[in-house]
Design a protein around this motif. Structure first.
Motif, mmCIF file in Angstrom:
data_model
loop_
_atom_site.group_PDB
_atom_site.id
_atom_site.type_symbol
_atom_site.label_atom_id
_atom_site.label_comp_id
_atom_site.label_asym_id
_atom_site.label_seq_id
_atom_site.Cartn_x
_atom_site.Cartn_y
_atom_site.Cartn_z
ATOM 1 N N THR A 119 -25.820 45.652 45.406
ATOM 2 C CA THR A 119 -24.823 46.348 46.209
ATOM 3 C C THR A 119 -24.119 45.356 47.126
ATOM 4 O O THR A 119 -24.689 44.313 47.476
ATOM 5 C CB THR A 119 -25.457 47.462 47.083
ATOM 6 O OG1 THR A 119 -26.471 46.887 47.925
ATOM 7 C CG2 THR A 119 -26.082 48.547 46.212
ATOM 8 N N VAL A 120 -22.894 45.672 47.509
ATOM 9 C CA VAL A 120 -22.134 44.836 48.427
ATOM 10 C C VAL A 120 -22.748 44.949 49.817
ATOM 11 O O VAL A 120 -22.991 46.055 50.320
ATOM 12 C CB VAL A 120 -20.652 45.269 48.453
ATOM 13 C CG1 VAL A 120 -19.910 44.605 49.606
ATOM 14 C CG2 VAL A 120 -19.984 44.924 47.128
ATOM 15 N N THR A 121 -23.006 43.815 50.441
ATOM 16 C CA THR A 121 -23.660 43.824 51.749
ATOM 17 C C THR A 121 -22.694 43.665 52.912
ATOM 18 O O THR A 121 -23.018 44.025 54.041
ATOM 19 C CB THR A 121 -24.715 42.698 51.821
ATOM 20 O OG1 THR A 121 -24.083 41.431 51.546
ATOM 21 C CG2 THR A 121 -25.812 42.937 50.794
ATOM 22 N N GLN A 125 -18.231 39.513 51.187
ATOM 23 C CA GLN A 125 -18.720 39.504 49.811
ATOM 24 C C GLN A 125 -17.750 40.250 48.894
ATOM 25 O O GLN A 125 -17.458 39.801 47.777
ATOM 26 C CB GLN A 125 -20.101 40.167 49.777
ATOM 27 C CG GLN A 125 -20.859 39.985 48.482
ATOM 28 C CD GLN A 125 -22.218 40.679 48.534
ATOM 29 O OE1 GLN A 125 -22.294 41.897 48.647
ATOM 30 N NE2 GLN A 125 -23.277 39.901 48.478
ATOM 31 N N ALA A 126 -17.217 41.362 49.378
ATOM 32 C CA ALA A 126 -16.242 42.124 48.598
ATOM 33 C C ALA A 126 -14.977 41.314 48.359
ATOM 34 O O ALA A 126 -14.390 41.356 47.270
ATOM 35 C CB ALA A 126 -15.914 43.432 49.317
ATOM 36 N N LEU A 252 -14.511 48.026 40.946
ATOM 37 C CA LEU A 252 -14.530 48.856 42.149
ATOM 38 C C LEU A 252 -15.590 49.946 42.052
ATOM 39 O O LEU A 252 -16.246 50.273 43.047
ATOM 40 C CB LEU A 252 -13.148 49.467 42.384
ATOM 41 C CG LEU A 252 -12.118 48.514 42.976
ATOM 42 C CD1 LEU A 252 -10.720 49.098 42.886
ATOM 43 C CD2 LEU A 252 -12.453 48.200 44.430
ATOM 44 N N ARG A 253 -15.768 50.501 40.870
ATOM 45 C CA ARG A 253 -16.823 51.504 40.679
ATOM 46 C C ARG A 253 -18.176 50.936 41.067
ATOM 47 O O ARG A 253 -18.990 51.591 41.710
ATOM 48 C CB ARG A 253 -16.845 51.939 39.208
ATOM 49 C CG ARG A 253 -18.011 52.850 38.847
ATOM 50 C CD ARG A 253 -18.325 52.780 37.366
ATOM 51 N NE ARG A 253 -18.755 51.465 36.931
ATOM 52 C CZ ARG A 253 -19.969 50.951 37.158
ATOM 53 N NH1 ARG A 253 -20.863 51.650 37.848
ATOM 54 N NH2 ARG A 253 -20.297 49.753 36.724
ATOM 55 N N SER A 254 -18.401 49.681 40.681
ATOM 56 C CA SER A 254 -19.676 49.041 40.948
ATOM 57 C C SER A 254 -19.828 48.631 42.407
ATOM 58 O O SER A 254 -20.895 48.812 42.998
ATOM 59 C CB SER A 254 -19.815 47.808 40.043
ATOM 60 O OG SER A 254 -20.903 47.005 40.427
ATOM 61 N N CYS A 255 -18.760 48.088 42.978
ATOM 62 C CA CYS A 255 -18.867 47.468 44.307
ATOM 63 C C CYS A 255 -18.628 48.429 45.467
ATOM 64 O O CYS A 255 -19.229 48.271 46.534
ATOM 65 C CB CYS A 255 -17.885 46.301 44.414
ATOM 66 S SG CYS A 255 -18.217 44.948 43.270
ATOM 67 N N ALA A 256 -17.731 49.389 45.285
ATOM 68 C CA ALA A 256 -17.331 50.237 46.417
ATOM 69 C C ALA A 256 -18.218 51.463 46.583
ATOM 70 O O ALA A 256 -17.874 52.392 47.315
ATOM 71 C CB ALA A 256 -15.867 50.656 46.258
ATOM 72 N N ASN A 257 -19.360 51.466 45.921
ATOM 73 C CA ASN A 257 -20.366 52.510 46.105
ATOM 74 C C ASN A 257 -21.607 51.875 46.722
ATOM 75 O O ASN A 257 -22.478 51.381 46.000
ATOM 76 C CB ASN A 257 -20.713 53.177 44.769
ATOM 77 C CG ASN A 257 -21.916 54.101 44.873
ATOM 78 O OD1 ASN A 257 -22.267 54.568 45.957
ATOM 79 N ND2 ASN A 257 -22.557 54.359 43.744
#
Length: 363
Positions: A119-121, A125-126, A252-257
């Motif tokens: 997950t994005v911390t 990182q994003a 975005l599906r992977s990172c923004a959740n």
């Protein structure tokens, strides 16, 4: 079962294989980290390609060769280059080897001092992820997609996935009564009208085929453990002709959740607008040279559709008793589908904000 140590010895790894251990959290291929006695770079990645997912794995290796040659010619001295996985040849000179059971194996170099995240911390990182994806797309923007094999011919074709779901659902008469399953089925049926949005735009000539990664989820980006910058984009098996929208939506599906793909509490799943902005800002800056106004116009549709598409695939696999995605318990694919549908619903709730964000960032 073929001993992985025996397979590792079939490749020129720069040293003798000492031991082999599982690596990563992939749901498709079997991936291992090989430790060798080489004095420099004493590790390599060994993978068995899933022939169910990739019936012609030789095409994957041919695509990797084309990509490597192209990127070498596109290197720009003032850019921070992405390091793409290097193919380690087998001792017979081929890019792969077959085991006694017909299993397809390949070896790649291991990028030392790197790490992946589930997950994005933080927003930095994003930003790194958005910039890296944009850089990858920019690097291959002038690579003729006709030179690339379609390793997964229907990959990210939402109408195809929906048709398959409908067929499987009609034949799934052995499913026990389940409230979660009923909700997922109803959610999927209600969104049939959106499944053709990208493919229809492609057919009308509004969106063009380009070379895409195909699976740019967060844990396919390697971060330097010291600088925290991204040094590589890995897992290029699904690289093929496609729409860049598939990559943007999937990333975005992977990172923004922030809740991740398998949270215990589905209510925690939401689409984080700050992460979305942090990713899209550098991505659009990198991609502005080749994105068209039509490309921009369909970004929201991609963000919404790809999360729904993955949920649909998880749901279909659950109905087929988990024949595709790896699972640890019965019902895991149904839970995964619920997570993606919750994310889709939250994206829909924020449609106006996401569209406004995209318009402002691309102005």
């Amino acid at each position: 079962m073929i001993p992985q140590r025996y397979i590792a010895d079939a490749f020129d790894l720069g040293g003798r294989a000492l031991h082999v251990q599982p690596l990563g959290r992939g749901l498709i291929n079997d991936t291992y980290l090989v430790t060798t006695d080489a004095s420099i770079g004493g590790h390599a990645v060994l993978q068995r390609i899933n022939r169910r997912a990739f019936p012609q794995p030789e095409m994957i290796m041919q695509n990797l060769r084309v990509l490597s040659d192209h990127v070498r010619t596109r290197s720009r001295s003032n850019d921070r280059p992405l390091r793409l996985p290097k193919i380690l040849t087998a001792r017979d000179g081929k890019d792969f080897t077959l085991d006694a059971e017909g299993g397809f194996w390949r070896a790649l170099d291991y990028i030392e001092n790197s790490a992946t995240f589930e997950t994005v911390t933080d927003l930095k990182q994003a930003e790194e992820v958005g910039a890296a994806l944009g850089q990858f797309h920019a690097l291959v923007s002038d690579l003729d997609p006709k030179r690339m094999h379609a390793t997964r011919p229907w990959f990210h074709n939402a109408p195809h996935y929906f048709a398959r779901f409908a067929d499987v659902a009609a034949r799934a008469t052995d499913q026990p009564a389940n409230t979660e399953l009923s909700r997922c089925m109803a959610f999927a049926d209600a969104r049939e009208p959106i499944v053709s949005v990208l493919e229809a735009a492609k057919q009308r000539g509004e969106l063009a085929l380009r070379v895409i990664h195909g699976d740019p989820k967060l844990d396919n980006f390697l971060f330097d453990t010291q600088t925290r910058g991204i040094v590589s984009l890995i897992d290029l098996d699904t690289m093929q002709p496609g729409l860049v929208h598939y990559d943007v939506g999937d990333c975005l599906r992977s990172c923004a959740n922030p809740a991740g793909e398998s949270p215990k509490n589905v209510a925690d799943v939401h689409f984080d607008l700050d992460i979305c902005r942090a990713m899209l800002t550098p991505y659009l800056a990198e991609a502005k040279a080749f994105l068209t106004s039509d490309d921009i116009a369909y970004l929201y549709d991609a963000i919404r559709l790809i999360s729904f598409e993955l949920g649909l695939r998880f749901l279909t696999d659950h109905l087929e008793h988990d024949t595709y995605f790896k699972t640890e318990w019965r019902g895991q694919n149904l839970h995964r589908a619920t997570v993606q549908f919750q994310l889709t619903a939250n994206i829909e709730k924020n449609e106006r904000r996401i569209k406004t964000m995209i318009a402002n960032l691309s102005a």
